[in-house]
Design an enzyme around this catalytic site. Structure first.
Site, PDB file in Angstrom:
ATOM      1  CG  MET A  78      -1.964  -1.133   1.158  1.00  0.00           C
ATOM      2  SD  MET A  78      -2.921  -1.324   2.689  1.00  0.00           S
ATOM      3  CE  MET A  78      -3.882   0.174   2.664  1.00  0.00           C
TER       4      MET A  78
ATOM      5  CD  GLN B 151      -3.107  -7.118  -3.340  1.00  0.00           C
ATOM      6  OE1 GLN B 151      -2.713  -6.399  -2.437  1.00  0.00           O
ATOM      7  NE2 GLN B 151      -2.355  -8.047  -3.921  1.00  0.00           N
TER       8      GLN B 151
ATOM      9  CB  CYS C 298      -2.771  -6.827   4.118  1.00  0.00           C
ATOM     10  SG  CYS C 298      -2.228  -5.264   4.861  1.00  0.00           S
TER      11      CYS C 298
ATOM     12  CE  LYS D 160       1.011 -10.991  -2.120  1.00  0.00           C
ATOM     13  NZ  LYS D 160       1.262 -11.075  -0.675  1.00  0.00           N
TER      14      LYS D 160
ATOM     15  N   GLY E 189       7.466 -13.944  -1.119  1.00  0.00           N
ATOM     16  CA  GLY E 189       8.036 -13.747   0.199  1.00  0.00           C
ATOM     17  C   GLY E 189       9.554 -13.823   0.225  1.00  0.00           C
ATOM     18  N   GLY E 190      10.225 -12.688   0.374  1.00  0.00           N
ATOM     19  CA  GLY E 190      11.669 -12.661   0.566  1.00  0.00           C
ATOM     20  C   GLY E 190      12.506 -13.047  -0.638  1.00  0.00           C
TER      21      GLY E 190
ATOM     22  N   GLY F 163       7.912  -8.552  -4.538  1.00  0.00           N
ATOM     23  CA  GLY F 163       7.292  -7.385  -3.952  1.00  0.00           C
ATOM     24  C   GLY F 163       8.297  -6.303  -3.646  1.00  0.00           C
TER      25      GLY F 163
END
Length: 320
Positions: free
Chosen positions: A2, A53, A83, A122, A195-196, A216
């Site tokens: 966001m 999204q 989230c 997601k 993720g990561g 991301g």
């Protein structure tokens, strides 16, 4: 993501990769229905392919917003069930919905009935109190039974009591093998891992076990990474050869936004990572940070900042 993956960031990202599927920042159903719908859904056609999204839990509102996604030309509508922000938890949005798989399934079913767009979800691999393998499988099975075929899985649980959203991005351990196991158990479903993940080598490793990879924070803080995606994963030439070319390609868009009354600082903050790790990159970031907020700031700020970083010289010119 966001306040990060705004239209201004996405326009830059599209100059770097033509084929990457881009996602908007999460927009709540309440904001779309009761707020300035056109402002929240505004985007440039150059951003396609692009997914909207959503954050929400009311089936009727999700269906309404899925129809809006189709009306405004998006390529996919995604429900965020990952989230961990307190702000969204209090409104039954985001990761807390992992504890309510029936409600997620109800919302997904309503969205699928409302639009012809692909509807994806997601999510995390769990939340505190519902973090077992069986809990995760129950969630996936119920949402899949509602018609969802694509799951984007952040390979961490979210700890909703005791950790901040920032801590939830780093402290819970990554369990990539759980996403691999999901793909093995449900081969008919599309499983995309998140993720990561920071490098192409890591992406190739994950693609041996899953159907796709979502980047991301790394793609935001180091956007030049995207310039290698098309040749590395799609067998197509990169759209640009240098960071300077990419930034110059965004200048007409930035000017059009300035003409619309958008302040330069709202756009320039998304450019700061473009010269990450490059000689002069710090000077580039400092100049923009110190000048973009000033009244009347325009393209001259970006152009002067560009002068702080040396443009690569082509081999032909260097030889001459």
């Amino acid at each position: 993501m966001m306040d990060w993956t705004t239209s201004h960031y996405r326009y830059l990202a599209r100059q770097l990769s033509r084929h990457t599927l881009l996602y908007t920042e999460m927009v709540t159903t309440g904001a779309l229905i009761h707020g300035d719908t056109a402002r929240f859904l505004r985007h440039d056609e150059a951003e396609y392919p692009l997914a909207l999204q959503l954050g929400g839990s009311d089936a009727g509102e999700l269906a309404h917003c899925a129809r809006l996604a189709e009306q405004y030309g998006f390529d996919e509508v995604n429900l965020n069930v990952g989230c961990p922000s307190d702000r969204v938890q209090n409104n039954m949005i985001g990761a807390c919905l992992m504890g309510h798989p029936d409600k997620v399934a109800e919302g997904v079913r309503a969205m699928i009935e409302a639009t012809d767009l692909p509807v994806t979800v997601k999510h995390r691999i769990g939340i505190d109190g519902r973090e077992s393998w069986d809990d995760l499988c129950e969630f996936v099975e119920k949402v899949a039974a509602a018609g969802c075929r694509t799951f984007i899985v952040h390979a961490r649980i979210a700890i909703l009591e005791g950790l901040s959203p920032k801590e939830n991005r780093d402290i819970p351990p990554l369990k990539y093998d759980w996403v691999y196991r999901l793909k093995a158990k449900y081969p008919h479903l599309e499983m995309i891992i998140n993720g990561g993940i920071k490098t192409f080598d890591e992406c190739h490793g994950h693609l041996r076990h899953t159907d796709g990879v979502m980047l991301g924070r790394e793609a935001y803080h180091n956007p030049w990474l995207l310039a290698g995606v098309d040749p590395e994963f799609f067998g197509q030439a990169a759209p640009v050869e240098t960071r300077h070319q990419a930034l110059r390609a965004t200048l007409p868009f930035i000017q059009s936004e300035l003409d619309r009354g958008v302040f330069l600082t709202h756009m320039s903050r998304h450019l700061l990572g473009l010269f990450h790790g490059q000689p002069g990159g710090r000077r580039f970031r400092r100049y923009i940070s110190e000048n973009a907020h000033k009244p009347g700031a325009g393209l001259e700020v970006i152009e002067t900042a560009l002068e702080k970083v040396r443009e690569p010289v082509s081999p032909e010119i260097a030889e001459a």
